[in-house]
Write an enzyme that holds these catalytic residues in place. Sequence first.
Site, PDB file in Angstrom:
ATOM      1  N   ASN A 235       0.868  -1.138  -0.182  1.00  0.00           N
ATOM      2  CA  ASN A 235      -0.016  -0.042  -0.061  1.00  0.00           C
ATOM      3  C   ASN A 235       0.798   1.174  -0.046  1.00  0.00           C
ATOM      4  O   ASN A 235       1.232   1.907   0.924  1.00  0.00           O
ATOM      5  CB  ASN A 235      -0.866   0.020   1.173  1.00  0.00           C
ATOM      6  CG  ASN A 235      -1.868  -0.966   1.138  1.00  0.00           C
ATOM      7  OD1 ASN A 235      -2.370  -1.348   0.049  1.00  0.00           O
ATOM      8  ND2 ASN A 235      -2.351  -1.711   2.545  1.00  0.00           N
ATOM      9  N   GLU A 316      -8.031  -3.484  -3.180  1.00  0.00           N
ATOM     10  CA  GLU A 316      -8.327  -2.720  -1.707  1.00  0.00           C
ATOM     11  C   GLU A 316      -7.890  -1.312  -2.054  1.00  0.00           C
ATOM     12  O   GLU A 316      -7.461  -0.646  -1.236  1.00  0.00           O
ATOM     13  CB  GLU A 316      -7.480  -3.446  -0.811  1.00  0.00           C
ATOM     14  CG  GLU A 316      -7.808  -4.787  -0.500  1.00  0.00           C
ATOM     15  CD  GLU A 316      -6.993  -5.413   0.740  1.00  0.00           C
ATOM     16  OE1 GLU A 316      -5.891  -4.947   0.987  1.00  0.00           O
ATOM     17  OE2 GLU A 316      -7.662  -6.400   1.114  1.00  0.00           O
ATOM     18  N   LYS A 385      -0.539 -14.797  -4.015  1.00  0.00           N
ATOM     19  CA  LYS A 385      -0.678 -15.289  -2.266  1.00  0.00           C
ATOM     20  C   LYS A 385      -0.671 -16.767  -2.591  1.00  0.00           C
ATOM     21  O   LYS A 385      -1.430 -17.477  -3.435  1.00  0.00           O
ATOM     22  CB  LYS A 385      -1.625 -14.614  -1.626  1.00  0.00           C
ATOM     23  CG  LYS A 385      -1.583 -13.348  -1.454  1.00  0.00           C
ATOM     24  CD  LYS A 385      -2.567 -12.537  -0.255  1.00  0.00           C
ATOM     25  CE  LYS A 385      -2.173 -10.954  -0.022  1.00  0.00           C
ATOM     26  NZ  LYS A 385      -2.915 -10.887   0.811  1.00  0.00           N
ATOM     27  N   ASP A 390      -6.749 -15.228   1.359  1.00  0.00           N
ATOM     28  CA  ASP A 390      -5.713 -14.255   2.019  1.00  0.00           C
ATOM     29  C   ASP A 390      -4.900 -14.620   3.521  1.00  0.00           C
ATOM     30  O   ASP A 390      -5.546 -14.396   4.423  1.00  0.00           O
ATOM     31  CB  ASP A 390      -6.466 -12.862   2.504  1.00  0.00           C
ATOM     32  CG  ASP A 390      -5.499 -11.779   2.879  1.00  0.00           C
ATOM     33  OD1 ASP A 390      -4.345 -11.948   2.923  1.00  0.00           O
ATOM     34  OD2 ASP A 390      -6.232 -10.663   3.299  1.00  0.00           O
ATOM     35  N   GLU A 418      -0.490 -12.219  10.749  1.00  0.00           N
ATOM     36  CA  GLU A 418      -1.464 -11.573  10.568  1.00  0.00           C
ATOM     37  C   GLU A 418      -2.735 -12.221  11.291  1.00  0.00           C
ATOM     38  O   GLU A 418      -3.610 -11.752  11.952  1.00  0.00           O
ATOM     39  CB  GLU A 418      -1.849 -10.733   9.185  1.00  0.00           C
ATOM     40  CG  GLU A 418      -3.160 -10.242   9.312  1.00  0.00           C
ATOM     41  CD  GLU A 418      -3.405  -9.546   8.016  1.00  0.00           C
ATOM     42  OE1 GLU A 418      -2.611  -9.746   6.995  1.00  0.00           O
ATOM     43  OE2 GLU A 418      -4.352  -9.017   7.665  1.00  0.00           O
TER      44      GLU A 418
HETATM   45  O1  GCW Z   1      -3.993  -9.612   4.300  1.00  0.00           O
HETATM   46  C1  GCW Z   1      -4.448  -8.479   3.838  1.00  0.00           C
HETATM   47  C2  GCW Z   1      -4.193  -7.107   4.724  1.00  0.00           C
HETATM   48  C3  GCW Z   1      -3.842  -5.954   4.477  1.00  0.00           C
HETATM   49  C4  GCW Z   1      -3.044  -6.187   3.176  1.00  0.00           C
HETATM   50  C5  GCW Z   1      -3.327  -6.956   2.115  1.00  0.00           C
HETATM   51  C6  GCW Z   1      -2.302  -7.194   1.009  1.00  0.00           C
HETATM   52  C7  GCW Z   1      -0.974  -4.872   2.822  1.00  0.00           C
HETATM   53  O2  GCW Z   1      -5.197  -7.218   5.793  1.00  0.00           O
HETATM   54  O3  GCW Z   1      -3.298  -5.197   5.351  1.00  0.00           O
HETATM   55  O4  GCW Z   1      -2.373  -4.952   2.668  1.00  0.00           O
HETATM   56  O5  GCW Z   1      -3.598  -7.969   2.565  1.00  0.00           O
HETATM   57  O6  GCW Z   1      -1.965  -8.103   0.838  1.00  0.00           O
HETATM   58  O7  GCW Z   1      -2.340  -6.310   0.037  1.00  0.00           O
END
Ligand code: GCW
Length: 727
Positions: A235, A316, A385, A390, A418
């Site tokens: 971000n 996002e 990913k 996520d 996370e």
């Molecule tokens: O896992 C989510 C997180 C965000 C993150 C996003 C991403 C950097 O909650 O905080 O932002 O993925 O991977 O872009």
Amino acid sequence: MTNLLSRFLAVLADDDGTSPAAGLDDDGYDLWLRYLPLAATRRTAVGTSATALLVGSESPILKSARSELEKALFAMLLARVPVRFARTEHDGAVQPGSILLGTPQSLPVLANLDLPLATLGKDGYVVRSMSVQGVAVTIIAANEDVGVLYGCFAFLRHIQTGGAPAEIDLVSSPRLALRLLNHWDNLDGSIERGYAGFSIWDWWTLPDHADARYTDYARANASIGINGTVLNNVNAVPDVLASSFLVKVARLADIFRPYGIRVFLSVNFASPAALGGLPTVDPLDAEVRDWWQRKADEIYALIPDFGGFLVKANSEGQPGPNDTGHSHADGANMIADALMPHGGTLIWRTFVYASDALVDRAAEALDAFKPLDGAFRRNVILQVKNGPIDFQPREPFSPIFGQVTKTPVMMEVQITKEYLGQATHLVYLGPAFEEVLQFDTYAAGKGTSLSRILTGEVFAPTVTGMAGVANIGTDRAWTGGVFNQANWYVFGRLAWDPDMSSRRIAEEWVKMSFGCIEALVRPVVDMMMQSHETLVNYMMPYGLHHQFATGHHYGPGPWISDLTRPEWNPTYYNRADRHGIGFDRTRTGSDAVAQYAPELAALFADPHAFDEKYLLWFHHVPWDFQMTSGKTLWTSLVEKYDLGLDQVRTMREIWQNVRPHVDARRFAQVAAFLAIQEREAQWWRDASIAYFQQVSGLPTPEGHAPPPHPLDHYKALHFPYAPGHPH
Ligand code: GCW
């Protein structure tokens, strides 16, 4: 070397080599590079194999290699090992017990030894005890200096893990080209999803001041083969590309270069407008393209070996090419073109889920990128990913692996936890990474593990790689807890060789971090190997996912259903109601299973055919669905929550039992964190059962305690100051 004094004290106090550091504080700063003094007998054995260092050249990378060996041997042997430089004309007499390090060019004696260097590429190494000129020596040889550096760390690892110095024969080269950390560090020092303090990049005092940590960071990464780092959050703010910041980046690059580490930056797609004042960021606009080209030229003038850019676009809320009606390929290619003349790589993330006709978030990324496969420049790699959603406690692999075949793809995993209890829960990620790497994708028939796709064996991409979202911060011990260091370690080792066993890596890490005492290594490794499944059990068994409270993702929130976007709500994922639970991704539901290879899709589509640990990821089943045990799903679910809680209690016992072998400071921190983990495992268990019980109307199964509080109690808990949460 900060704990050197305590090491010497340890040796004076206890020279039998069993537990040199027990009882003395270790602050964790040295990570796995502790180089504890060896016991007297080992000191003698290693000492005779390390009488001198004969070094090929004084290049910056060989200097790093040599100084690491010097420091480490000094600490382990309690004696200084003399260093000689072998300039070509004086490549003559080799002393018995020398360690020879260099390339065949810098140290010609290595050229005639018939070493298997031809297949090892730039980064590979041979570390071997052998006879040269009739005397016993150890050689650390490679085609390039960076390989020698990796070889030195391999040699030290061998000694640190109890290996015999005179019996060493290691031949290794990395199977992935890009082995990157991704820092989600903001320029103000905060870290998105960081649980170990603030960013270690002190942008404010850079470039004038270079904190000693930068070098220790580079050493630690080089020791596990990491060769690149993305310094800032995906971000990304445009400011990172301002000239005033680039000189700071250049200083870091200068520090990392002697360790074979290149810097990369995350960039904001709208930078040409925000920073350059252009009226548009349209990727086909000539001025926009020119802006990126000039920016790339500026960077490479400062940092000739700059790695490239990482981009999170149209994801996002981040800007991207879709904003001006263009595709991800148009956006990526435009920036890739700017990097191309300089040999830079453009890493484009596939983490997108923005469709309006929302059916299933898990299916969106492949839907967006499959049609673009083959349309990217050759210096573009897609960063995917591990799972389709996520970084959940458990996910199947993303179907992009195996379905996007004409564009290079690399895997992104999250080292920072996370969604896995954050800093305090003891979760060794090795088995989770191994599970996804060894997943049979069937992409080129049965037996196509994901690791084979990553290494390029299956689709022969131009570039390969793996990225890990770092868990590093200003915490004295770097990662907000000793065991989190193991996750940094295992990431690096698997990025070097994705087929390595996570147990073997855990053993290495425990020996290097705590010592080689069998009574410590065995139980701690067993505990680590079980720890991920334990967390899955108390948080989200049987394929449940995204049951987290909003924002901070710290505690449970399976009831949450009021967020603006449907796919942000835990209820979207659990779909629990009076009749059943789980997300139907078969043909009767979103049909996301159809994104996988047909044989695998068929297995996923049958609730009885695939491993039950993925059941509720793919299926919506009634509460009385019969599991293989013969019990109902409801009973089995509650059993899993309780099992997880019990397993945390067992971890606490194991940790108490190894107390005599662990220094007091690290022992106390882990013990305290395990107490937190038990309390929170209990909370996850209770809150989850309370909610699912309310929707299902089912009683707590016999033999299991009902949650101690009504559901409203759990709903009312709030954590406005939970760390790592972007505001
Ligand atoms: O896992 C989510 C997180 C965000 C993150 C996003 C991403 C950097 O909650 O905080 O932002 O993925 O991977 O872009």
